[in-house]
Scaffold this active site. Sequence first.
Site, PDB file in Angstrom:
ATOM      1  N   GLY A  56       0.581  -1.335   0.461  1.00  0.00           N
ATOM      2  CA  GLY A  56      -0.157   0.864   0.040  1.00  0.00           C
ATOM      3  C   GLY A  56       0.837   1.029   0.174  1.00  0.00           C
ATOM      4  N   HIS A  57       2.211   1.095  -0.078  1.00  0.00           N
ATOM      5  CA  HIS A  57       3.241   2.511   0.346  1.00  0.00           C
ATOM      6  C   HIS A  57       4.585   2.307  -1.042  1.00  0.00           C
ATOM      7  CE1 HIS A  57       5.759   5.716   1.952  1.00  0.00           C
ATOM      8  NE2 HIS A  57       4.260   5.436   2.482  1.00  0.00           N
ATOM      9  N   PHE A  58       3.722   2.323  -2.059  1.00  0.00           N
ATOM     10  CA  PHE A  58       3.050   2.791  -2.343  1.00  0.00           C
ATOM     11  C   PHE A  58       2.931   1.450  -3.876  1.00  0.00           C
ATOM     12  CE2 PHE A  58       4.074   6.586  -1.056  1.00  0.00           C
ATOM     13  CZ  PHE A  58       2.674   7.171  -0.377  1.00  0.00           C
TER      14      PHE A  58
END
Length: 158
Positions: A56-58
């Site tokens: 999720g990052h990223f």
Amino acid sequence: METSQNPQSQFFIEHILQILPHRYPMLLVDRVVELEANKKIVAYKNITFNEDVFNGHFPNKPIFPGVLIVEGMAQSGGLLAFTSLWGFDPEMAKTKIVYFMTIDKVKFRIPVTPGDKLEYHLEVLKHKGMIWQVGGTAQVDGKVVAEAELKAMIAERD
């Protein structure tokens, strides 16, 4: 193992696991390559694409979060503080825990990405009893990627 009067200067993951309470995915120190009691520590974490955080990052541009860089610095500082007082002592480590108190003067300079070897370079700024203040940098290939001053206390583990 070594005593507090003659502490070892390098720790491999099997030693780190006996001192720090952190575990995957929050253990952010793979190895200690230099440790001088009451003075300084150099440790590192290898950053791989397999880190959960990159989901999720990223997703299209993986960047290791700055807060995790600071956490890795804090874990290294905790190792420095603990071993300065007790050397390599897994039994004592079961009774103690290091808590963050403050984070100051944080700067993030360069993104950290998969494939980087993230080095933590910290020195003791001051300590009194169980309160320790450390400061230093996180580096990749000799370039400063982050810097911070951290204060922590060593407490009894309940």
